[in-house]
Design a protein around this motif. Structure first.
Motif, PDB file in Angstrom:
ATOM      1  N   ALA A  35     -71.644 -36.351  85.014  1.00  0.00           N
ATOM      2  CA  ALA A  35     -72.303 -35.702  83.877  1.00  0.00           C
ATOM      3  C   ALA A  35     -73.510 -34.891  84.344  1.00  0.00           C
ATOM      4  O   ALA A  35     -73.818 -33.837  83.790  1.00  0.00           O
ATOM      5  N   PHE A  36     -74.161 -35.392  85.394  1.00  0.00           N
ATOM      6  CA  PHE A  36     -75.355 -34.735  85.918  1.00  0.00           C
ATOM      7  C   PHE A  36     -75.025 -33.382  86.523  1.00  0.00           C
ATOM      8  O   PHE A  36     -75.841 -32.458  86.489  1.00  0.00           O
ATOM      9  N   THR A  37     -73.846 -33.247  87.090  1.00  0.00           N
ATOM     10  CA  THR A  37     -73.468 -32.009  87.778  1.00  0.00           C
ATOM     11  C   THR A  37     -72.678 -31.037  86.895  1.00  0.00           C
ATOM     12  O   THR A  37     -72.293 -29.963  87.358  1.00  0.00           O
ATOM     13  N   LYS A  38     -72.449 -31.397  85.647  1.00  0.00           N
ATOM     14  CA  LYS A  38     -71.692 -30.523  84.755  1.00  0.00           C
ATOM     15  C   LYS A  38     -72.470 -29.266  84.399  1.00  0.00           C
ATOM     16  O   LYS A  38     -71.905 -28.191  84.238  1.00  0.00           O
ATOM     17  N   ASP A  39     -73.771 -29.431  84.242  1.00  0.00           N
ATOM     18  CA  ASP A  39     -74.600 -28.278  83.878  1.00  0.00           C
ATOM     19  C   ASP A  39     -75.806 -28.241  84.805  1.00  0.00           C
ATOM     20  O   ASP A  39     -76.919 -28.611  84.437  1.00  0.00           O
ATOM     21  N   LYS A  44     -81.611 -28.154  86.350  1.00  0.00           N
ATOM     22  CA  LYS A  44     -82.616 -27.611  87.262  1.00  0.00           C
ATOM     23  C   LYS A  44     -83.816 -27.071  86.495  1.00  0.00           C
ATOM     24  O   LYS A  44     -84.972 -27.288  86.883  1.00  0.00           O
ATOM     25  N   LYS A  45     -83.543 -26.375  85.405  1.00  0.00           N
ATOM     26  CA  LYS A  45     -84.634 -25.847  84.580  1.00  0.00           C
ATOM     27  C   LYS A  45     -85.487 -26.985  84.026  1.00  0.00           C
ATOM     28  O   LYS A  45     -86.721 -26.891  83.969  1.00  0.00           O
ATOM     29  N   LEU A  46     -84.796 -28.051  83.607  1.00  0.00           N
ATOM     30  CA  LEU A  46     -85.516 -29.198  83.057  1.00  0.00           C
ATOM     31  C   LEU A  46     -86.400 -29.858  84.115  1.00  0.00           C
ATOM     32  O   LEU A  46     -87.579 -30.133  83.866  1.00  0.00           O
ATOM     33  N   LEU A  47     -85.828 -30.086  85.299  1.00  0.00           N
ATOM     34  CA  LEU A  47     -86.563 -30.768  86.362  1.00  0.00           C
ATOM     35  C   LEU A  47     -87.662 -29.905  86.956  1.00  0.00           C
ATOM     36  O   LEU A  47     -88.669 -30.423  87.445  1.00  0.00           O
ATOM     37  N   GLY A  59     -88.412 -38.979  94.383  1.00  0.00           N
ATOM     38  CA  GLY A  59     -87.349 -38.697  95.340  1.00  0.00           C
ATOM     39  C   GLY A  59     -86.386 -37.622  94.884  1.00  0.00           C
ATOM     40  O   GLY A  59     -85.207 -37.630  95.259  1.00  0.00           O
ATOM     41  N   MET A  60     -86.865 -36.693  94.082  1.00  0.00           N
ATOM     42  CA  MET A  60     -86.018 -35.609  93.575  1.00  0.00           C
ATOM     43  C   MET A  60     -86.204 -34.341  94.391  1.00  0.00           C
ATOM     44  O   MET A  60     -87.244 -33.694  94.325  1.00  0.00           O
ATOM     45  N   ASP A  61     -85.203 -34.009  95.181  1.00  0.00           N
ATOM     46  CA  ASP A  61     -85.202 -32.764  95.942  1.00  0.00           C
ATOM     47  C   ASP A  61     -84.205 -31.828  95.266  1.00  0.00           C
ATOM     48  O   ASP A  61     -82.991 -32.047  95.338  1.00  0.00           O
ATOM     49  N   LEU A  62     -84.705 -30.795  94.600  1.00  0.00           N
ATOM     50  CA  LEU A  62     -83.833 -29.902  93.834  1.00  0.00           C
ATOM     51  C   LEU A  62     -82.825 -29.160  94.701  1.00  0.00           C
ATOM     52  O   LEU A  62     -81.812 -28.684  94.201  1.00  0.00           O
ATOM     53  N   ASN A  63     -83.087 -29.089  96.002  1.00  0.00           N
ATOM     54  CA  ASN A  63     -82.151 -28.401  96.898  1.00  0.00           C
ATOM     55  C   ASN A  63     -80.902 -29.237  97.191  1.00  0.00           C
ATOM     56  O   ASN A  63     -79.852 -28.693  97.518  1.00  0.00           O
ATOM     57  N   THR A  64     -81.039 -30.559  97.066  1.00  0.00           N
ATOM     58  CA  THR A  64     -79.906 -31.437  97.402  1.00  0.00           C
ATOM     59  C   THR A  64     -79.515 -32.387  96.278  1.00  0.00           C
ATOM     60  O   THR A  64     -78.491 -33.063  96.378  1.00  0.00           O
ATOM     61  N   LEU A  65     -80.316 -32.434  95.222  1.00  0.00           N
ATOM     62  CA  LEU A  65     -80.122 -33.434  94.170  1.00  0.00           C
ATOM     63  C   LEU A  65     -78.742 -33.376  93.524  1.00  0.00           C
ATOM     64  O   LEU A  65     -78.214 -34.406  93.079  1.00  0.00           O
ATOM     65  N   PHE A  66     -78.138 -32.204  93.486  1.00  0.00           N
ATOM     66  CA  PHE A  66     -76.871 -32.058  92.770  1.00  0.00           C
ATOM     67  C   PHE A  66     -75.645 -32.226  93.683  1.00  0.00           C
ATOM     68  O   PHE A  66     -74.530 -31.937  93.286  1.00  0.00           O
ATOM     69  N   SER A  67     -75.895 -32.703  94.908  1.00  0.00           N
ATOM     70  CA  SER A  67     -74.801 -33.122  95.783  1.00  0.00           C
ATOM     71  C   SER A  67     -74.713 -34.644  95.720  1.00  0.00           C
ATOM     72  O   SER A  67     -75.674 -35.315  95.315  1.00  0.00           O
ATOM     73  N   ILE A  68     -73.595 -35.199  96.131  1.00  0.00           N
ATOM     74  CA  ILE A  68     -73.409 -36.644  96.033  1.00  0.00           C
ATOM     75  C   ILE A  68     -74.427 -37.395  96.884  1.00  0.00           C
ATOM     76  O   ILE A  68     -74.985 -38.410  96.464  1.00  0.00           O
ATOM     77  N   LEU A  69     -74.719 -36.879  98.081  1.00  0.00           N
ATOM     78  CA  LEU A  69     -75.692 -37.539  98.951  1.00  0.00           C
ATOM     79  C   LEU A  69     -77.113 -37.387  98.421  1.00  0.00           C
ATOM     80  O   LEU A  69     -77.921 -38.319  98.490  1.00  0.00           O
ATOM     81  N   GLY A  70     -77.425 -36.209  97.891  1.00  0.00           N
ATOM     82  CA  GLY A  70     -78.746 -35.981  97.330  1.00  0.00           C
ATOM     83  C   GLY A  70     -79.012 -36.869  96.123  1.00  0.00           C
ATOM     84  O   GLY A  70     -80.108 -37.423  95.969  1.00  0.00           O
TER      85      GLY A  70
END
Length: 265
Positions: A35-39, A44-47, A59-70
């Motif tokens: 659900a997190f990666t659907k939009d 990103k705008k919210l965060l 621990g939120m890195d916007l460059n990697t957060l939307f990958s499974i490892l991030g």
């Protein structure tokens, strides 16, 4: 060996409870990933509305957060907190429970040395942590493969997961030295929670700055997940310091316990 088996049996229930707890936490977080990666754009705008120090603390890195490892790195922020409490509980109760339950003098009348006693207890606690981590890693790996949206490095995933055990070992050693040093601990849980949360918040405060030296204060910051994802390895300096601290704490625990006065009931 009898002491080791007795301690291992005593830890059986708590080991299962903590294993299940960590599984529930990782299942909860990883199930949110699809659900997190659907939009991604909207999230990103919210965060981005959050101040950068707050994102770093969580621990939120916007460059990697939307990958499974991030996203897994973000989840680890909370998973390691729970795991540290388990380890601190074990370490703090290793010797203190004998004093609290008034069985210390009985145990020391047995034909075993004090070093044998603490070694057996330490090994039982270590086995308990290893069992917890094996069960957790199996569940975490299963969830990662279920929710992934693209291939990822399993080696990096393993290294990220292994940081849990390393952090637990540091808090276990910390708990042991407290256990043998304090004459009587009335509540193991209160000591464990206060110690773990104190270091956790020190880590949070330290992560809001770019001062590398402050990372040495909190075990939670010894393993930079961004570095692990990029290099697929640990930072050698922090790893060495962590190992040295564990060895010193355990060595000091043996020395203090060997000379400690144990009052008869």
């Amino acid at each position: 060996m009898n002491i080791f088996l007795h301690e291992l049996k005593a830890y059986r229930k708590s080991t299962m409870i903590w294993s299940i707890s960590l599984i529930l936490v990782v299942v909860l977080f990883m199930s949110l990933f699809p659900a997190f990666t659907k939009d991604v754009t909207e999230f990103k705008k919210l965060l981005e509305g959050y101040p950068e120090p707050v994102r770093k603390a969580l621990g939120m890195d916007l460059n990697t957060l939307f990958s499974i490892l991030g996203f897994y790195c973000y989840a680890l922020t909370f998973i390691t907190l729970c795991a540290a409490i388990q380890a601190m509980n074990l370490g703090t109760s290793i010797v203190s429970k004998e004093v609290r339950e008034k069985t210390a003098d009985f145990l020391l009348t047995k034909p075993v040395t004090r070093s044998t006693i603490i070694t057996a207890k330490l090994l039982a606690a270590l086995v308990s942590l290893v069992i917890t981590n094996v069960i957790y890693f199996a569940a975490a790996s299963f969830m990662a493969f279920q929710v992934k949206t693209e291939d990822f490095s399993f080696q990096t995933f393993f290294l990220l997961s292994l940081t849990i055990l390393f952090i637990q070992l540091m808090f276990l050693a910390m708990g042991i030295i407290i256990s043998v040093s304090v004459p009587k601990i009335k509540s193991v849980l209160s000591v464990s929670l206060s110690t773990v949360f104190a270091f956790y918040f020190l880590g949070v405060i330290g992560s809001t700055t770019d001062d590398e030296a402050k990372r040495y204060i909190s075990p939670f910051k010894y393993f930079d997940t961004s570095y692990i994802m990029e290099k697929s390895s640990y930072e050698v300096s922090f790893l060495i310091v962590g190992v040295v601290l564990i060895i010193l704490a355990i060595a000091a625990s043996y020395r203090v316990y060997s000379k400690k006065d144990i009052h008869a009931v």
